[in-house]
Scaffold this active site. Structure first.
Site, mmCIF file in Angstrom:
data_model
loop_
_atom_site.group_PDB
_atom_site.id
_atom_site.type_symbol
_atom_site.label_atom_id
_atom_site.label_comp_id
_atom_site.label_asym_id
_atom_site.label_seq_id
_atom_site.Cartn_x
_atom_site.Cartn_y
_atom_site.Cartn_z
ATOM 1 N N GLY A 15 49.474 105.653 -35.303
ATOM 2 C CA GLY A 15 48.385 105.380 -34.319
ATOM 3 C C GLY A 15 48.542 104.031 -33.780
ATOM 4 O O GLY A 15 49.537 103.474 -33.913
ATOM 5 N N VAL A 130 40.230 100.359 -42.752
ATOM 6 C CA VAL A 130 39.801 99.874 -41.505
ATOM 7 C C VAL A 130 39.426 101.216 -40.697
ATOM 8 O O VAL A 130 38.484 100.959 -39.989
ATOM 9 C CB VAL A 130 41.240 99.455 -40.844
ATOM 10 C CG1 VAL A 130 41.125 99.229 -39.318
ATOM 11 C CG2 VAL A 130 41.844 98.362 -41.362
ATOM 12 N N ASP A 160 34.847 91.765 -36.387
ATOM 13 C CA ASP A 160 33.658 91.158 -36.154
ATOM 14 C C ASP A 160 33.479 89.794 -36.108
ATOM 15 O O ASP A 160 33.100 89.028 -35.301
ATOM 16 C CB ASP A 160 32.439 92.064 -36.824
ATOM 17 C CG ASP A 160 32.704 93.478 -36.732
ATOM 18 O OD1 ASP A 160 32.800 94.172 -35.825
ATOM 19 O OD2 ASP A 160 33.006 93.863 -37.827
ATOM 20 N N HIS A 188 30.176 97.649 -40.563
ATOM 21 C CA HIS A 188 30.916 97.340 -39.239
ATOM 22 C C HIS A 188 30.417 98.752 -38.435
ATOM 23 O O HIS A 188 30.944 99.578 -38.247
ATOM 24 C CB HIS A 188 32.497 97.814 -39.574
ATOM 25 C CG HIS A 188 33.115 97.704 -38.279
ATOM 26 N ND1 HIS A 188 33.353 96.865 -37.289
ATOM 27 C CD2 HIS A 188 33.719 98.716 -37.720
ATOM 28 C CE1 HIS A 188 33.870 96.910 -36.511
ATOM 29 N NE2 HIS A 188 34.434 98.307 -36.631
#
Ligand SMILES: NC(=O)C1=CN([C@@H]2O[C@H](COP(=O)(O)OP(=O)(O)OC[C@H]3O[C@@H](n4cnc5c(N)ncnc54)[C@H](O)[C@@H]3O)[C@@H](O)[C@H]2O)C=CC1
Ligand SMILES: O=C([O-])CC(=O)C(=O)O
Length: 329
Positions: A15, A130, A160, A188
């Site tokens: 990815g 993640v 963040d 998140h």
């Protein structure tokens, strides 16, 4: 080189985050310039060819620290002997998908991966999730790995944290290096709470330097919390290089320690500190040392912060209930 290589497993390796991440791991930025690594890339079967292409490029970089690459679509192989696992591959939300559908689809990924970690990873395994929804995916993986200490499962809020550092530096005309003790609390997601009340800018209290609660409430917090969506809007694709960078930062800090007088933000299983229900994976201020982290204790939480921490934690508790209802934990 005599040091034993560290086995690093990366899921979703083909990815876009994977492409930004693998080269930095192989060059030594994850664990240190003197630590050899072996990479295991886990992908779904149709993406194996693309992962092989990335592996060819890794070969072509001739990284002195890279001592092997293995590519597989079998989690049991991918996590065999893993010391560090970066769980990046996830099922994105697609049109018409409800939140429950998203959690269920990700349960199908993170539950078997958690089990494979339980059964095959090294005793010192450290896991960073993640793939979104990162906190709850981490909870699913953790629940499937009862033999692994729960605190080894963490979720990424470092992106963040880094986003908040830069926004605060810009506002105060300082640099990110001047800022310490910033905290991301909660999930998140858009409910996360970036807290500057304990942060310092060149040694002075950040909230006092800013002196503008309206900016905090109406500009800073939404800018940080909605940054992911703003990147998608601008780039036509989600954050990849900055997400990979944050993953590198998260693991590097966990392994190598926080600087004296500073802390970082990590999504970790709550021990009940600051009224966050035990067990949910929520972001806290943490210090790290010798490969372990500790929640910073004793911070005074004002009403402004309390309401926002509670709102994000409530969302995490609801996500936990939802995955419980689906039998995923
Ligand atoms: N926590 C955070 O701060 C951030 C999280 N993310 C999240 O990271 C994830 C990955 O993002 P991108 O790399 O941009 O997505 P991407 O779609 O480019 O790549 C994901 C990869 O995961 C693979 N994958 C899917 N299921 C898998 C499985 N069961 N096992 C192994 N691999 C699998 C896919 O084949 C694909 O190659 C997304 O969930 C995204 O929302 C992104 C940015 C920041
Ligand atoms: O929404 C996404 O996939 C990207 C994301 O988490 C972020 O950039 O914070």
């Amino acid at each position: 080189m005599t040091r034993t290589p560290v086995n690093v497993t990366v899921t979703g390796a083909a990815g876009q985050i994977g492409y930004a991440l693998l080269f930095r791991i192989a060059s030594g930025q994850l664990l240190g310039a003197d630590v050899p690594v072996k990479l295991r890339l886990l992908e779904i079967t149709p993406a194996l060819k693309a992962a092989e292409g990335t592996a060819m490029e890794l070969d072509d970089c001739a990284f002195p620290l890279l001592q092997g690459i293995e590519i597989t679509d079998d989690p049991n192989v991918a996590f065999d002997g893993a010391n560090v696992a970066l769980l990046v591959g996830a099922r994105p939300r697609t049109k018409g998908m409800e939140r429950g559908d998203l959690l269920e689809a990700n349960g199908g990924i993170f539950k078997p991966q958690g089990k494979a970690i339980n059964d095959h990873a090294a005793d010192d395994i450290k896991v960073l999730v993640v793939g979104n929804p990162a906190n709850t995916n981490a909870l699913i993986a953790q629940a499937a790995a009862p033999d692994v200490p729960a605190e080894r499962f963490t979720a990424m809020t470092r992106l963040d944290h880094n986003r908040a550092l830069t926004q605060l530096a810009k506002k105060t005309g300082s640099t990110v290096a001047d800022i310490k003790r910033l905290t991301i609390w909660g999930n998140h997601s858009a409910t996360q709470y970036p807290d500057i009340f304990h942060a310092t800018v060149a040694g002075k209290n950040a909230a006092e330097v800013v002196g503008d609660e309206k900016w905090l409430a109406e500009d800073f917090i939404p800018t940080v919390a909605k940054r992911g969506a703003a990147i998608i809007e601008a780039r036509g694709a989600s954050s990849a290089a900055s997400a990979a960078n944050a993953a590198i930062d998260h693991v590097h800090t966990w392994v190598n320690g926080t600087a004296e007088g500073d802390w970082t933000s990590m999504g970790i299983p709550s021990d009940g500190s600051y009224g966050v229900p035990e067990g949910i994976i929520s972001s806290f201020p943490v210090t790290t040392k010798d490969g372990k982290y500790e929640i910073v204790q004793g911070l005074e939480i004002n009403d402004f912060s309390r309401a926002r921490i509670d709102a994000s934690v409530k969302e995490l508790s609801e996500e936990r209930e939802a995955v419980r209802g689906l039998g995923l934990i």
